[in-house]
Design an enzyme around this catalytic site. Structure first.
Site, mmCIF file in Angstrom:
data_model
loop_
_atom_site.group_PDB
_atom_site.id
_atom_site.type_symbol
_atom_site.label_atom_id
_atom_site.label_comp_id
_atom_site.label_asym_id
_atom_site.label_seq_id
_atom_site.Cartn_x
_atom_site.Cartn_y
_atom_site.Cartn_z
ATOM 1 N N SER A 121 53.242 35.182 55.844
ATOM 2 C CA SER A 121 53.833 33.867 55.619
ATOM 3 C C SER A 121 54.987 33.910 54.620
ATOM 4 O O SER A 121 55.722 32.932 54.485
ATOM 5 C CB SER A 121 52.769 32.873 55.142
ATOM 6 O OG SER A 121 52.253 33.260 53.885
ATOM 7 N N LYS A 131 50.217 24.610 49.919
ATOM 8 C CA LYS A 131 51.408 25.267 49.373
ATOM 9 C C LYS A 131 52.397 24.244 48.827
ATOM 10 O O LYS A 131 52.933 24.414 47.719
ATOM 11 C CB LYS A 131 52.064 26.117 50.464
ATOM 12 C CG LYS A 131 51.251 27.342 50.857
ATOM 13 C CD LYS A 131 51.891 28.094 52.014
ATOM 14 C CE LYS A 131 51.088 29.350 52.367
ATOM 15 N NZ LYS A 131 51.666 30.093 53.502
#
Length: 816
Positions: free
Chosen positions: A664, A707
């Site tokens: 990611s 996040k």
């Protein structure tokens, strides 16, 4: 320099406010509180595929169609399967009772007898009554005057016969002037003179000739005594045989009527008829245990009674499985599937240093109790117990249950071994476990597919539609009533629906892990009670969620504080070349949170390619390493069509000391790499997440909400500038379910979310410079664009490499 595109790209790629989360409007509900809800649901919600699979598996009668229910925990699959199995069990016949009885021909192999449900206890009572009647009858017979007269005549005949034989011996001895003296231990002879026995003094006065004659006479008498003793023993044996035959004849005559009654009652069951035949024959053979001893003082009375019970135990019945009073088939959920709990066991007791047992110490296992019905097991528990899986397989393959104490093989103490007769098995086994256990068993055990042909796959999510929302409402009502919670207002239910989508990070899905929802329901009702509220409102749901987070986020707050005080170097303002904020997700057993990390890149002329410092220090997982290799593919595809790139670069996550895995951050690393090559700074107020492929397309990642919120809270603590935000993949917009605080800040323009599809779009937002990733007709990137700057840097690397003197290889000097 192409900077005009900065504002355009930021505006174009900014995620609209209405796409930051899905919101359930309380107005869609027709009720005010869940007390007004009338419709209830009995089916598990959102698991149509799994429900059909379970129903199919439960319906099929053929062998091998056992079920493996695979899915994440908390989806309610265990409860559903118990309810579903119970529903199927109602329509099935109640299975038979099973009893173990003594095997008179082979005592170490107890016999298993089957009876219709409830008839096992009846048979046990019949045998108990039979034994009592036989004991009473034999007691009557053995005390009967006729029997005692016959017995007394036999004994008298024996005694008369023996007396006569002794008289004959004594007469014979008298003719030899010898007398006979009998005692308990010996038979002695003595000399007689003038009708009197000689004294020791008189015997000693005899001459040697007379003594030798007396010795010869004694030897003759002794021979007669021995002959008589042998004859007496023969007579005694004959009398005993006659007496025993008499007793057996009386016993057969006495017990036959009682046995005949039971044989008639159970004439349709040949196994019982055979057992009763052996039962009666054994009583006749072992009649002595029914004859009470005449001598029994107070000291040994209890001992004699206990001894009698032990001897008569062989004539009793052990109820092994009792289905009396039950309707339908059994549903057994075994939570501790050890080998013995599954298969059954044989208990022992210590007797004079040896472990002994009997057929009445055989204990049933879950397979016996579930026989004829359904057995539910947790796969994780089953596989953790030694021998349990292999034992279960063996029973399912052979369709019978064989009880064996596997611990006997390793036992140091001697045991009286026993192997009970096996019992036919007809059971449907439902294993419940995660997909991991399904894959583990299917890949490592070739028998698994043969025995568990039905897979019921439970999923962690379902579509967010009107039907499923309505079922969630019914679930809330039923759970609140069951747990005696306060009624829930429709606004509270609406917040719960949104929280369900947040759990799986999808605006168009709902979570099927209702266990997570029940925790919120219980806690929100608690806060409503604390505030003396009659119903649970939306603020109580929100408070419950906040409190759950507060109890679990100490580590998150501690790490965030390390960033705030500068221990962990993460900047949220200014610009830096080759430095960028990446986002990762960390988790504990019950909580996930996002945290920014500084990623730095250094580029320089050389031929080493992209070096992953984490990989070189064994801190990089395989997926993370793959992501870095993709960067090399992208750079080569864009900038090295005709010649290799003379590039060396090092990339690292600063101040990370644990294993890093996942891809990611691959787009984040590529942005940093481009920044370093172009010598263009990156805005430190923007964090990035997203993976990238070799063509520069941004790909979806997980944990997008955590996040974003993790970076927001760091920016909030360090000071919001209005320019901060997070770049995410376009595909992850549907996964946004941000909390209300972040949405309000975004609404006020103090924080931003951008969704991009390519590296070019992301780098423009990060640097404010046009990427210019499309080459012109001459094959060059436009002037002033970031890609042009990267290519110019690479060209300089080529020139530097060309200008370097070539090293000559010295040849070895040859002597002539």
């Amino acid at each position: 320099m192409h900077t005009h595109n900065d504002t355009d790209m930021k505006t174009k790629k900014r995620v609209e406010l209405e796409k930051l989360r899905s919101i359930c409007d309380p107005a869609i509900f027709l009720f005010e509180t869940t007390e007004d809800v009338t419709k209830e649901t009995e089916e598990i919600i959102g698991q149509k595929r799994a429900v059909e699979a379970v129903e199919f598996g439960l319906s099929v009668e053929q062998q091998g169609y056992n079920i493996f229910a695979a899915g994440p925990s908390g989806t309610g699959k265990t409860t559903f399967i118990q309810i579903k199995a119970a529903a199927f069990a109602k329509d099935k016949s109640t299975p038979n009772d099973w009893c173990y009885v003594y095997n008179f021909e082979n005592p170490d192999r107890p016999l298993a007898l089957s009876f219709p449900a409830g008839k096992g206890v009846e048979f046990q009572k019949d045998i108990a009554n039979l034994l009592m009647e036989i004991k009473l009858e034999l007691n009557r017979v053995f005390t009967d005057e006729e029997f005692n007269t016959k017995k007394r005549l036999l004994v008298q005949s024996l005694e008369n016969n023996i007396d006569q034989k002794w008289k004959d011996v004594e007469n014979y001895a008298n003719t030899l002037n010898l007398g006979i003296e009998k005692s308990d231990t010996e038979i002695a002879t003595f000399p007689i003179r003038n009708g009197k026995s000689l004294t020791d003094e008189e015997f000693n006065e005899l001459d040697e000739v007379e003594k030798k004659n007396l010795k010869k006479k004694r030897e003759k008498v002794q021979e007669k005594v021995n002959e008589i003793l042998a004859e007496i023993q023969k007579v005694e044996r004959n009398i005993t045989r006659i007496l025993n035959n008499l007793i057996k004849t009386i016993l057969e005559e006495s017990t036959t009527p009682f046995l005949s009654i039971l044989k008639t009652k159970y004439k349709r069951n040949q196994s019982i008829i055979d057992y009763l035949e052996s039962y009666g024959a054994d009583i006749v053979e072992r009649f002595s245990i029914f004859i009470k001893k005449q001598k029994a003082n107070k000291d040994n009375l209890l001992e004699s009674l206990l001894d009698e019970d032990a001897k008569l135990e062989r004539y009793t019945v052990h109820i092994f499985v009792n289905n009396a009073g039950k309707e339908g088939a059994p549903v057994i959920y075994e939570t501790n599937p050890t080998y013995q709990n599954l298969i059954g066991k044989i208990e022992y007791k210590n007797s004079l240093g040896s472990l002994v047992t009997s057929f009445k110490r055989i204990k049933p296992g879950a397979l016996h109790l579930a026989n004829g019905g359904y057995l539910i097991l947790q796969a994780s528990q089953l596989l953790r117990k030694p021998n349990s899986w292999e034992g279960l397989k063996q029973m399912l393959k052979t369709n019978c249950i064989i009880i064996e104490n596997i611990s006997e093989e390793n036992s140091v103490i001697g045991k009286a071994g026993m192997k009970p007769e096996s019992i036919p098995l007809n059971v449907k086994v439902i294993l419940i476990g995660s997909p991991y256990y399904f894959e583990l068993l299917s890949s490592l055990d070739e028998d698994f597919y043969k025995l568990f042909k039905v897979k019921a796959e439970f999923h962690a999510q379902m579509e967010r539609n009107d039907e499923h929302i309505e079922k969630v409402v019914s679930f809330v009502k039923q759970f609140a009533e069951k747990e005696k919670l306060k009624p829930f207002h429709r606004s509270a239910v609406a917040v719960l629906v949104d929280y369900s989508s947040r759990l799986i990070s999808d605006q168009y899905k709902l979570s099927t892990r209702f266990q997570d929802l029940t925790k919120v329901l219980v806690e929100s009702s608690y806060w409503a009670v604390r505030e003396n509220a009659e119903i649970v409102e939306s603020q109580h749901i929100e408070k419950a969620i906040q409190k759950q987070t507060y109890r679990s986020n100490y580590i998150e707050e501690r790490l965030r504080q390390l960033i705030i005080d500068g221990t962990l170097m993460v900047e949220t303002d200014g610009e830096k070349i080759g430095q960028i904020n990446g986002l990762s997700v960390m988790s504990t057993s019950e909580y996930r949170f996002g945290l920014p990390s500084k990623i730095t890149v250094q580029t320089y002329a050389g031929g080493g390619g992209v070096t992953n410092i984490e990989r070189e220090t064994s801190l990089s997982g395989q997926i993370h390493t793959k992501g870095l290799l993709v960067l090399s593919g992208f750079l080569s595809g864009v900038f090295a069509k005709k010649r290799p790139i003379p590039l060396s670069a090092s990339i690292t996550f600063e101040q990370t000391y644990n294993m890093i895995d996942g891809d990611s951050a691959s787009s984040t690393e590529l942005y940093g790499l481009l920044s370093s090559l172009a010598n263009v700074p990156i805005k430190q107020g923007i964090a990035v997440t997203g993976s990238v492929n070799q063509w520069g397309h941004i790909q979806a990642i997980g944990g997008v909400n955590e996040k974003i919120e993790g970076f927001y809270y760091v920016c909030k603590e360090k000071g919001l500038t209005g320019e901060q935000g997070v770049i995410i993949p376009q595909q992850n917009v549907k996964n946004l379910m941000l909390n209300q605080e972040v949405i309000e800040v975004i609404k006020d323009g103090k924080f931003h979310i951008w969704a991009v599809e390519t590296i070019a779009e992301g780098i423009e937002i990060l640097t404010g410079i046009c990427a210019g990733h499309n080459r012109n007709e001459e094959g060059s990137f436009p002037d002033g664009t970031l890609f042009r700057k990267v290519e110019e840097r690479i060209n300089k690397m080529y020139e530097t490499k060309k200008s370097q003197p070539k090293t000559r290889t010295l040849k070895p000097y040859k002597r002539r």
